[in-house]
Every structure is written in C-alpha cells, then in structure tokens.
Scaffold this active site. Sequence first.
Site, mmCIF file in Angstrom:
data_model
loop_
_atom_site.group_PDB
_atom_site.id
_atom_site.type_symbol
_atom_site.label_atom_id
_atom_site.label_comp_id
_atom_site.label_asym_id
_atom_site.label_seq_id
_atom_site.Cartn_x
_atom_site.Cartn_y
_atom_site.Cartn_z
ATOM 1 N N ASP A 94 0.800 -1.237 0.000
ATOM 2 C CA ASP A 94 0.000 0.000 0.000
ATOM 3 C C ASP A 94 0.826 1.277 0.000
ATOM 4 O OD1 ASP A 94 1.106 0.020 2.513
ATOM 5 O OD2 ASP A 94 -0.786 -0.100 3.618
ATOM 6 N N GLU A 116 -0.063 -9.103 -0.995
ATOM 7 C CA GLU A 116 -0.756 -8.519 0.159
ATOM 8 C C GLU A 116 -1.939 -7.662 -0.332
ATOM 9 O OE1 GLU A 116 0.544 -5.338 3.123
ATOM 10 O OE2 GLU A 116 1.257 -7.121 4.164
ATOM 11 N N GLU A 130 -2.277 5.239 2.588
ATOM 12 C CA GLU A 130 -2.134 3.819 2.240
ATOM 13 C C GLU A 130 -3.446 3.152 1.818
ATOM 14 O OE1 GLU A 130 -0.771 5.217 4.969
ATOM 15 O OE2 GLU A 130 1.378 4.949 4.686
ATOM 16 N N HIS A 211 4.996 5.560 12.804
ATOM 17 C CA HIS A 211 5.343 6.359 11.621
ATOM 18 C C HIS A 211 4.153 6.861 10.831
ATOM 19 C CE1 HIS A 211 4.214 3.323 8.643
ATOM 20 N NE2 HIS A 211 4.623 2.435 9.527
ATOM 21 N N ARG A 213 1.333 8.762 8.998
ATOM 22 C CA ARG A 213 1.129 10.185 8.695
ATOM 23 C C ARG A 213 -0.085 10.770 9.435
ATOM 24 N NH1 ARG A 213 4.432 9.206 4.368
ATOM 25 N NH2 ARG A 213 5.230 11.023 3.267
ATOM 26 N N HIS A 243 11.694 5.888 13.731
ATOM 27 C CA HIS A 243 11.599 5.949 12.255
ATOM 28 C C HIS A 243 12.330 7.204 11.747
ATOM 29 C CE1 HIS A 243 9.743 6.145 8.267
ATOM 30 N NE2 HIS A 243 9.261 4.936 8.454
HETATM 31 C C1 UD1 Z 1 6.459 4.916 4.028
HETATM 32 C C2 UD1 Z 1 5.129 4.522 3.389
HETATM 33 C C3 UD1 Z 1 4.235 3.812 4.399
HETATM 34 C C4 UD1 Z 1 4.977 2.656 5.031
HETATM 35 C C5 UD1 Z 1 6.256 3.184 5.658
HETATM 36 C C6 UD1 Z 1 7.055 2.053 6.262
HETATM 37 C C7 UD1 Z 1 4.062 5.936 1.694
HETATM 38 C C8 UD1 Z 1 3.296 7.166 1.428
HETATM 39 N N1 UD1 Z 1 4.418 5.723 2.948
HETATM 40 O O1 UD1 Z 1 6.208 5.927 5.019
HETATM 41 O O2 UD1 Z 1 3.095 3.309 3.723
HETATM 42 O O3 UD1 Z 1 4.154 2.075 6.015
HETATM 43 O O4 UD1 Z 1 7.056 3.799 4.640
HETATM 44 O O5 UD1 Z 1 8.081 2.518 7.063
HETATM 45 O O6 UD1 Z 1 4.348 5.183 0.789
HETATM 46 N N2 UD1 Z 1 13.639 8.588 5.468
HETATM 47 C C9 UD1 Z 1 15.015 8.520 5.532
HETATM 48 N N3 UD1 Z 1 15.608 7.297 5.297
HETATM 49 C C10 UD1 Z 1 14.924 6.162 5.051
HETATM 50 C C11 UD1 Z 1 13.514 6.248 5.024
HETATM 51 C C12 UD1 Z 1 12.888 7.464 5.222
HETATM 52 O O7 UD1 Z 1 15.691 9.504 5.758
HETATM 53 O O8 UD1 Z 1 15.530 5.109 4.862
HETATM 54 C C13 UD1 Z 1 12.972 9.900 5.669
HETATM 55 C C14 UD1 Z 1 13.139 10.837 4.476
HETATM 56 O O9 UD1 Z 1 13.205 12.156 4.931
HETATM 57 C C15 UD1 Z 1 11.834 10.600 3.704
HETATM 58 C C16 UD1 Z 1 10.873 10.503 4.870
HETATM 59 O O10 UD1 Z 1 11.573 9.722 5.843
HETATM 60 O O11 UD1 Z 1 11.506 11.639 2.822
HETATM 61 C C17 UD1 Z 1 9.533 9.895 4.546
HETATM 62 O O12 UD1 Z 1 9.652 8.727 3.819
HETATM 63 P P1 UD1 Z 1 8.353 8.179 2.990
HETATM 64 O O13 UD1 Z 1 8.714 6.911 2.300
HETATM 65 O O14 UD1 Z 1 7.764 9.275 2.187
HETATM 66 O O15 UD1 Z 1 7.289 7.920 4.123
HETATM 67 P P2 UD1 Z 1 7.327 6.993 5.382
HETATM 68 O O16 UD1 Z 1 6.760 7.798 6.512
HETATM 69 O O17 UD1 Z 1 8.645 6.383 5.540
HETATM 70 N N1 UDP Z 2 11.161 -3.287 11.610
HETATM 71 C C1 UDP Z 2 12.551 -3.349 11.518
HETATM 72 N N2 UDP Z 2 13.292 -2.460 12.248
HETATM 73 C C2 UDP Z 2 12.733 -1.516 13.045
HETATM 74 C C3 UDP Z 2 11.317 -1.434 13.100
HETATM 75 C C4 UDP Z 2 10.562 -2.330 12.370
HETATM 76 O O1 UDP Z 2 13.100 -4.204 10.814
HETATM 77 O O2 UDP Z 2 13.470 -0.756 13.691
HETATM 78 C C5 UDP Z 2 10.361 -4.231 10.793
HETATM 79 C C6 UDP Z 2 9.193 -4.923 11.475
HETATM 80 O O3 UDP Z 2 9.586 -6.143 12.061
HETATM 81 C C7 UDP Z 2 8.213 -5.115 10.337
HETATM 82 C C8 UDP Z 2 8.472 -3.926 9.432
HETATM 83 O O4 UDP Z 2 9.755 -3.435 9.785
HETATM 84 O O5 UDP Z 2 8.507 -6.294 9.582
HETATM 85 C C9 UDP Z 2 7.431 -2.872 9.662
HETATM 86 O O6 UDP Z 2 7.800 -1.686 9.042
HETATM 87 P P1 UDP Z 2 7.018 -0.331 9.281
HETATM 88 O O7 UDP Z 2 6.384 -0.341 10.641
HETATM 89 O O8 UDP Z 2 7.965 0.761 8.961
HETATM 90 O O9 UDP Z 2 5.920 -0.342 8.134
HETATM 91 P P2 UDP Z 2 4.444 -0.957 8.031
HETATM 92 O O10 UDP Z 2 4.500 -2.410 8.349
HETATM 93 O O11 UDP Z 2 3.563 -0.189 8.961
HETATM 94 O O12 UDP Z 2 4.080 -0.693 6.609
#
Ligand code: UD1
Ligand code: UDP
Length: 366
Positions: A94, A116, A130, A211, A213, A243
Amino acid sequence: MNILVCFGTRPEAIKMAPICLELTKQKIPFKLCVTAQHREMLDQVLTFFGLKPDYDLNIMKPNQSLNMLSSRILTEMDKIFEKEHFSIVLVHGDTTTSSTVALSAFHRNIRVAHVEAGLRTYNKQSPFPEELNRQITGRISDYHFAPTLKAKENLIKEKVSESDIIITGNTVIDTLFIVLKKIKEGYTNNHIEELKSKIDFNKKNILVTGHRRENFGLGFENLCNAILELSKDEDTEIIYPVHLNPNVQKIVYAKLSGVNNIHLISPLDYPSFVWLMSKSNLIISDSGGIQEEAPSLNIPVLVTRNTTERDEGIYAKCSFLVGTDSNKIVKKANEVLENDYSFNVINPYGNGNAAERIIKFIDSIR
Ligand code: UD1
Ligand code: UDP
C-alpha cells in the site's frame, strides 16, 4: 515470461524478500527494481538477504511530498519499461511505490500481480495515504495474492474475479520464520550484543514504533506523553527505534530524550528487531507488519491507530486497537503488563509458506 519484482520501502523489502528467494530457488529468472523510496531502511534489508537490485531508482529525498515522490517514480519506471520488456510486475501492499509502479506498468500494458492484496479499512484518511494506495493498486492488478480469507472477501465484494485471487498467507511470516531459525541457530550481530549490554531484560520491556502520517502532530504528542507516563515505573524498560521520517524524529527526540529507562535508538536491521520483539513483554506500534508478526511470537500489541485493515489479530485478541489517547494507551499497557497477558493462537496472518504459493501460481501462468 519476463518478471519484474519491484518495491521501495523497508516493509515491502521484508515482505518481498522471500519471493525473491523462492524465485531464485525455483530457478525462475526475474529482475529486481527498487525505487528506494526509503534508503538506509531499505538497504538494511537488501544487505541482510543478499538482494542485489538490477535497477535502483534512488528516489529518496529528505521529506519530499507525496506528489513529488509519485511523479518521479512514474517518470523513472517509464524509462525502465522503455529499455526492457517485462510481461508481469510484482508489487507489494500500500505504499506510494506500489500504486505508482502499478500505474506505470498499466500505462505500458504490462500485467500486475499484487502481493498482500485486499486489506481494507474503507476510510481514505486512515491509514493515509495507504488505504487508497492499496485500493488503486488492487483496481489495476490482474492477479491478487490475498493473505487472508477476509482480504479475499473484500476483493470479491469489489467484483474482482474469484479466479484471479489466491489466498496465500502473508509473506512476512515466511521472512520472520527464516530469521527466527537463524537466531535459534546462534545468529547474532553488533546491535543485538549492544542491546544485551544496555537493557535489563529482567524488567518489563516495552517496544515502541510509530510512523503513520495521520498520527503526525497531536497523535505523536499523545503517544510520547503515554510513554513518559509508563516510564515512571522504574521496573520498566522502554525501547524505541525511531523511524527516520523527520516528522517523527523531531517530536520524539524533543519529548523523550534524557529519560533513563527510555532508549531512543536508530531503526534496527530486521534480525535485530525480530530478536528485540521476541524479548519484549509488550509492543506499542502503529505498524502493519508488526501486527502480523507479533502473534507468532506471542507478544501483545497495542495498535496506536483508530482503524486497522488487520482486524483478524484484534478478533483473536493478539492486538488491541487503542488509538492515540494517552490515558487509553497507559491504561491498556498497564493492564496487559500487570496480568502478564499472553495468548496462544495460530497466527491468523500466515504459516510461513506464502512465497511458495505465490511462485507456484506465477509459474502456472508463465
Ligand atoms: C512509508 C510509506 C508507508 C509505510 C512506511 C514504512 C508511503 C506514502 N508511505 O512511510 O506506507 O508504512 O514507509 O516505514 O508510501 N527517510 C530517511 N531514510 C529512510 C527512510 C525514510 O531519511 O531510509 C525519511 C526521508 O526524509 C523521507 C521521509 O523519511 O523523505 C519519509 O519517507 P516516505 O517513504 O515518504 O514515508 P514513510 O513515513 O517512511
Ligand atoms: N522493523 C525493523 N526495524 C525496526 C522497526 C521495524 O526491521 O526498527 C520491521 C518490522 O519487524 C516489520 C516492518 O519493519 O517487519 C514494519 O515496518 P514499518 O512499521 O515501517 O511499516 P508498516 O508495516 O507499517 O508498513
């Protein structure tokens, strides 16, 4: 048939890794593309599972908007489809990566298989964005790998043809079992050793992640207040891998730094996180994946969301939907910890052979 597997964030990588491993095991050729919507958090997973992308779009920019992210993924995917012919693309879940990669494939008349598929809240603000990402991906997809019967029923109600839906269980359980086996065989790493030296695992251990939004701002403020309240019990250790989203980092570090028994740490690599989950008495999280993994570890989860598309765990009383009201979080956490709450159920999300089922289907349509 030319297969492309494509994902971009940490959870997608964790959940698509067993599919890549199974394709390799079955000697079915495929290419791997990562959008790198996440960077560090994605690379942690790629490294552990030895996955080497054929294409890396390197899309992540700090705090970029969803529209910017979407437009860049569409543009870059189009270049790949221009360069190389694919007959099917496998996407996951998603995220913005899932929906935009699916759309870019559809525009090029390439079939899409959705891993999924079928999870729904039918509330487009929760989870945001999502819920709509998953619905869009579902509308585009030709094949739907539904983790549970409930997910399949959702798709059928939306008039998806039953013959295009395959119930598989969730691939995250495959990944979890791979890692648990390694840990049982003695796997360790620096992060695990550091956690062992820093944290008193004889105390009540609460693991926190967040994490979403829709929780930015007030939701996170309330969550932090609840954590502060819980930390007043000195027999408690709270471990919070924060996160990397700046909207999360800013508030969490501002509110929770400097408290002895609150350990704010960087996101953990997957095996360290699984190890830590297995040592916890309670998890407080808005994560989707954690709701699915925790029942296999017999760890209760307080879900800090108002809705969940994973209510199988709620019905089985493995997880509890508490929203982001501080009082409610504290009350439920204390109730669970004081009663040493535990459950013994068959994990409703899967039993570890989802990837095998998915690849069997893919092989049958080759
Ligand atoms: C994203 C997904 C969410 C998923 C989550 C898992 C979307 C809109 N959101 O949210 O569905 O559940 O990932 O964790 O697709 N950043 C870093 N390094 C990283 C990752 C993120 O610096 O490795 C920071 C960056 O500033 C980036 C921000 O986090 O721009 C947001 O990342 P983004 O992928 O847009 O959204 P998430 O909140 O991570
Ligand atoms: N996870 C990880 N390291 C962390 C936190 C979570 O490897 O510090 C793993 C967790 O076991 C799960 C996945 O990341 O498999 C969940 O990711 P997240 O919560 O970012 O996204 P979501 O599942 O909500 O899309």
